[in-house]
Write a protein that holds these residues in place. Structure first.
Motif, PDB file in Angstrom:
ATOM      1  N   LEU A 126     -76.485   7.730 -21.826  1.00  0.00           N
ATOM      2  CA  LEU A 126     -77.082   6.699 -21.239  1.00  0.00           C
ATOM      3  C   LEU A 126     -75.913   5.068 -22.628  1.00  0.00           C
ATOM      4  O   LEU A 126     -75.815   5.711 -23.466  1.00  0.00           O
ATOM      5  N   PRO A 127     -75.603   3.836 -22.137  1.00  0.00           N
ATOM      6  CA  PRO A 127     -75.685   3.391 -23.505  1.00  0.00           C
ATOM      7  C   PRO A 127     -76.419   3.686 -24.854  1.00  0.00           C
ATOM      8  O   PRO A 127     -75.559   3.252 -25.451  1.00  0.00           O
ATOM      9  N   ALA A 128     -77.742   2.948 -24.773  1.00  0.00           N
ATOM     10  CA  ALA A 128     -78.427   3.637 -26.354  1.00  0.00           C
ATOM     11  C   ALA A 128     -78.212   4.788 -26.511  1.00  0.00           C
ATOM     12  O   ALA A 128     -77.836   4.523 -28.119  1.00  0.00           O
ATOM     13  N   ALA A 129     -77.198   5.586 -26.312  1.00  0.00           N
ATOM     14  CA  ALA A 129     -76.611   6.550 -27.509  1.00  0.00           C
ATOM     15  C   ALA A 129     -75.491   6.167 -27.951  1.00  0.00           C
ATOM     16  O   ALA A 129     -75.387   7.309 -28.848  1.00  0.00           O
ATOM     17  N   PHE A 130     -74.711   5.568 -27.551  1.00  0.00           N
ATOM     18  CA  PHE A 130     -73.548   5.623 -27.711  1.00  0.00           C
ATOM     19  C   PHE A 130     -72.727   4.288 -28.462  1.00  0.00           C
ATOM     20  O   PHE A 130     -72.078   3.897 -29.371  1.00  0.00           O
ATOM     21  N   VAL A 131     -73.775   3.616 -27.309  1.00  0.00           N
ATOM     22  CA  VAL A 131     -72.828   1.520 -27.509  1.00  0.00           C
ATOM     23  C   VAL A 131     -73.444   1.367 -29.117  1.00  0.00           C
ATOM     24  O   VAL A 131     -72.345   0.967 -29.792  1.00  0.00           O
ATOM     25  N   PRO A 132     -74.086   1.255 -29.762  1.00  0.00           N
ATOM     26  CA  PRO A 132     -74.765   1.527 -31.150  1.00  0.00           C
ATOM     27  C   PRO A 132     -73.513   1.608 -31.886  1.00  0.00           C
ATOM     28  O   PRO A 132     -72.854   1.446 -32.609  1.00  0.00           O
ATOM     29  N   ILE A 133     -73.156   3.329 -31.705  1.00  0.00           N
ATOM     30  CA  ILE A 133     -72.124   4.202 -32.926  1.00  0.00           C
ATOM     31  C   ILE A 133     -70.878   3.096 -32.519  1.00  0.00           C
ATOM     32  O   ILE A 133     -70.037   3.092 -33.462  1.00  0.00           O
ATOM     33  N   ALA A 134     -70.471   3.289 -31.216  1.00  0.00           N
ATOM     34  CA  ALA A 134     -69.120   2.193 -30.754  1.00  0.00           C
ATOM     35  C   ALA A 134     -69.036   1.108 -31.460  1.00  0.00           C
ATOM     36  O   ALA A 134     -68.029   0.809 -31.774  1.00  0.00           O
ATOM     37  N   GLU A 135     -70.069   0.456 -31.790  1.00  0.00           N
ATOM     38  CA  GLU A 135     -70.430  -0.880 -32.374  1.00  0.00           C
ATOM     39  C   GLU A 135     -69.546  -0.786 -33.958  1.00  0.00           C
ATOM     40  O   GLU A 135     -68.941  -1.942 -34.325  1.00  0.00           O
TER      41      GLU A 135
END
Ligand code: C2E
Ligand code: MG
Ligand code: MG
Length: 716
Positions: free
Chosen positions: A505-514
């Motif tokens: 889900l986004p919570a697992a990777f969106v912050p890292i991508a940001e």
């Protein structure tokens, strides 16, 4: 006495030993008497040369080697005073004794006033008197010559750029030149006679330990060249405590007979040269932007601090400090502002720690602090809190007020880790944890963090290949009109089909991508894919299907954002009014004025705008009114509270009313139950979204929902 050139026995006196006495007298008897007296074998025995004429006397004086002249004023053709003047001018350095008759005594006195040393009346001259007068005259002149020579020598020594000190055999100062006075801080009168160790205090450049000035070693050396000359590079401590970098050369002084009589110390100020070399080494150990120690110096200090703490049984702590969202500031305000902000932060960090602590810039927006004297682990937490507060206060740069926060990770020695590398690794891991937990906070290392950090780093690595490997998918969640029950649009939500970890889900990777900037290409892909899908649905005859796309702060503030949106609209042929961009309050409020500019540009393109997770940030009502948005999405936490407590109901009711009063569509997020839906319908909420209607589903399923909508009617 017929020969006027008359030599007598060798002199015994050393002063003026090679100089003769020149007798200028015309009267042979008189001359013989004088010659006899001066040349008599006593301890005062002079070598005398006799001339009878003034002109011969002048010639002889000019030839040199005359220590004194004895002049009988009663010369043939002599004009008295003029005779003397002529002679005196021929050799002003040679003392002249006048022999006078009683009747010319007045003239003799006059001549003395004009430069003669003395006069004697011929009738009174006895041998003893004559010898003593000549001797005194010669000694005085020799002393004057030595004094003059010394004066010249001293002036020479003063004019060279080096300090010179002389000592006697006991090492007591007998001379120092003006530069030596300046460099040692001792004036000549005070320094003379003192031990050289008092006047010349030398310490080691690095350790500060006293250094021997080598005078004694040299004086008492065995006479070999190395013992006679010593060369030291060290620091001179001036009388007032000021330190100067010097080179110190000591040489022995022997007299003519080869007896050692003392030493000469020559000191060269190498402060400037050494400062330059120190500057070079400083530059290699410091960060150019902030002037703080760099990674190299920090590592050295950390290692030293660890061994000291180990010996003394003390604790120390390392704090990893990272600016929150610094990239945004750099991108939006420019690198000069970014650099100034980093300098300002560096200053605040320095102000939070003790002089014995080390603040270092590791690079970019990362700082690391070594707290070398930690009594209790809580001390480090205290400093971390102090730093959070200090950095958060506005930074005034170029008349602009900038707000920035930091996330801090800490580790401690010896409880946490025992070596420098592990301490830094732990502090780094703890810092990431602080970021994950919402930033602007500190965390100290715990063992579970390491696992999470490893996962995070692995994910970051995988993320770089995910786009290329086509591992992302979009799921779509319908938004429902709460009056008609029909689908009003679909929100695109990204998922990552990870080859090993499964669907993320986004919570697992969106912050890292940001954080690593990968969100920019990923976001562009989402936009393109969502618009393409919308077109595909309408092309398949399902009609117009608006899509909403989530935009993160990094994308929104990126300089290519507007052109990216425009490019996607053109590429897909998507009607702009069918695309809605969802932005959170925090994204908009971080820099409301520049957000306004971007929002207006998007609006001008015809794109719709929504405020996502409304109620979780800090919206200013002024901006809420001014932002050209179309939709407020009430955050799911409030919707869930509807059934939990009465206050929840009030909040949601208030939010619905705010939206309405601003003429915005209001969408309730996270609707899960019938009673939540009832409440929302009763309070006039326009639309809803949530598991009650549908989970986010793959595009095909979303298409089916749309088809069913068209065929079977309302979802609620
Ligand atoms: P969001 O935009 O507020 O999306 C709503 C989130 O709530 C979604 O989580 C959705 O699956 C979930 N949700 C929907 N209905 C319910 C419900 O009834 N109950 C509960 N408990 N949850 C519900 P998801 O997909 O995990 O997305 C989380 C967040 O990630 C999104 O919040 C959005 O901020 C972000 N996100 C998702 N996709 C993207 C994307 O493509 N780009 C960016 N930048 N962010 C995205
Ligand atoms: Mg959203
Ligand atoms: Mg939301």
């Amino acid at each position: 006495m017929t020969s006027p050139e008359h030599k007598l026995a060798e002199p015994t006196n050393t002063i003026g030993s090679h100089a003769c006495v020149l007798l200028i007298a015309a009267d042979a008897d008189e001359a013989a008497r004088v010659l006899g007296e001066l040349g008599s074998v006593t301890e005062e025995r002079f070598q005398v040369e006799w001339v009878t004429e003034l002109s011969r006397g002048i010639e002889r004086l000019r030839d040199g080697g005359v220590g004194a002249a004895v002049l009988d004023l009663n010369l043939p053709g002599s004009l008295g005073v003029e005779t003397f003047d002529e002679l005196f001018q021929a050799a002003p350095g040679v003392p002249i004794l006048i022999l006078s008759d009683p009747d010319t005594e007045a003239m003799a006195r006059q001549v003395v006033e004009r430069g003669a040393q003395d006069y004697l009346l011929k009738e009174q001259v006895d041998g003893y008197r004559l010898r003593r007068t000549v001797r005194t005259m010669m000694d005085r002149r020799a002393a004057e010559a030595v004094a003059l020579e010394n004066e010249v020598a001293n002036a020479t020594l003063d004019s060279i750029g080096e300090a010179v000190l002389r000592t006697d055999i006991s090492g007591n100062v007998t001379y120092l030149n003006r530069i030596a006075e300046k460099m040692t801080g001792w004036v000549r009168e005070e320094a003379l006679g003192r031990p050289i160790t008092d006047v010349l205090r030398l310490v080691d450049c690095v350790s500060g330990a006293a250094v021997d000035n080598a005078v004694a070693t040299v004086i008492h050396g065995d006479g070999t060249a190395t013992a006679m000359i010593s060369f030291i590079s060290c620091t001179l401590v001036r009388r007032d405590g000021i330190k100067l970098g010097i080179e110190n050369r000591v040489t022995v002084v022997d007299d003519q007979a080869g007896n050692r009589i003392g030493a000469v110390v020559v000191i060269r100020d190498v402060g400037a040269a050494r400062a330059a070399s120190l500057e070079t080494s400083r530059a290699s150990q410091h960060d150019v932007l902030t002037n703080l120690p760099n990674r190299t110096l920090f590592n050295d200090r950390l290692k030293q601090a660890i061994s000291l703490a180990e010996r003394q049984g003390k604790q120390l702590a390392v704090l990893f400090v990272d600016l929150d969202h610094f990239k945004r500031i750099n991108d939006s305000l420019g690198h000069t502002m970014g650099d100034n902000l980093l300098r300002s932060v560096a200053g605040r960090l320095m102000a939070c720690v003790r002089r014995t602590d080390t603040v270092c810039r590791m690079g970019g927006d990362e700082f690391v602090i070594l707290l070398s004297q930690v009594e209790h682990a809580e001390d480090a937490a205290l400093t971390a809190r102090k730093i959070l507060r200090a950095v958060a206060a506005p930074h005034i740069i170029d008349n602009k007020s900038l707000d920035v926060n930091v996330s801090i990770g800490g580790s401690t020695y010896p409880d946490g880790a025992q070596d420098a590398e592990s301490l830094l690794g732990q502090a780094d891991a703890a810092m990431y944890e602080a970021k994950q937990h919402g930033r602007n906070r500190y965390e100290f290392f715990r063992s579970d963090m390491r696992r999470r950090l490893a996962t995070r780093l692995a994910l970051e690595g995988d993320l770089r290949y995910a786009l290329g490997r086509n591992e992302f998918v979009l799921h779509y969640q319908p938004k429902i009109d709460l009056k008609t029950g029909l689908i009003t649009g679909m929100e695109a939500l990204i998922r990552w089909q990870h080859p090993e970890r499964g669907m993320l889900l986004p919570a697992a990777f969106v912050p890292i991508a940001e954080e690593c900037g990968l969100i920019l290409p990923i976001g562009q892909w989402v936009l393109l894919e969502a618009c393409r899908q919308s077109r595909a649905w309408s092309d398949s005859g399902l009609g117009v299907m608006p899509v909403a796309v989530n935009v993160s702060a990094v994308e929104f503030q990126g300089k290519d954002f507007l052109s990216g949106v425009r490019a996607v609209l053109i590429a897909t042929g998507m009607e702009p009014q069918n695309l809605e961009l969802e932005l959170t309050e925090s994204v908009l409020m971080a820099d409301a004025e520049s957000a306004m500019v971007t929002l207006l540009a998007l609006k001008a393109m015809g794109v719709r705008l929504a405020i996502d997770d409304f109620g979780t940030g800090y919206s200013s009502f002024t901006y809420l009114r001014r932002f050209p948005v179309d939709t407020l999405k009430v955050d799911q936490s409030f919707v869930q509270d509807i059934t939990a407590d009465p206050e929840g109901k009030t909040m949601v009711d208030a939010m619905i009313n705010i939206g309405k009063s601003l003429n915005h569509r209001v969408i309730a997020e996270g609707v899960e139950t019938r009673s939540q839906l009832d409440f929302l319908q009763r309070h006039g909420c326009g639309e809803g979204q949530g598991y009650y209607f549908s989970h986010p589903v793959v595009a095909d399923q979303a298409g089916s929902l749309f088809k069913a909508d068209l065929q079977q009617g309302p979802h609620c």
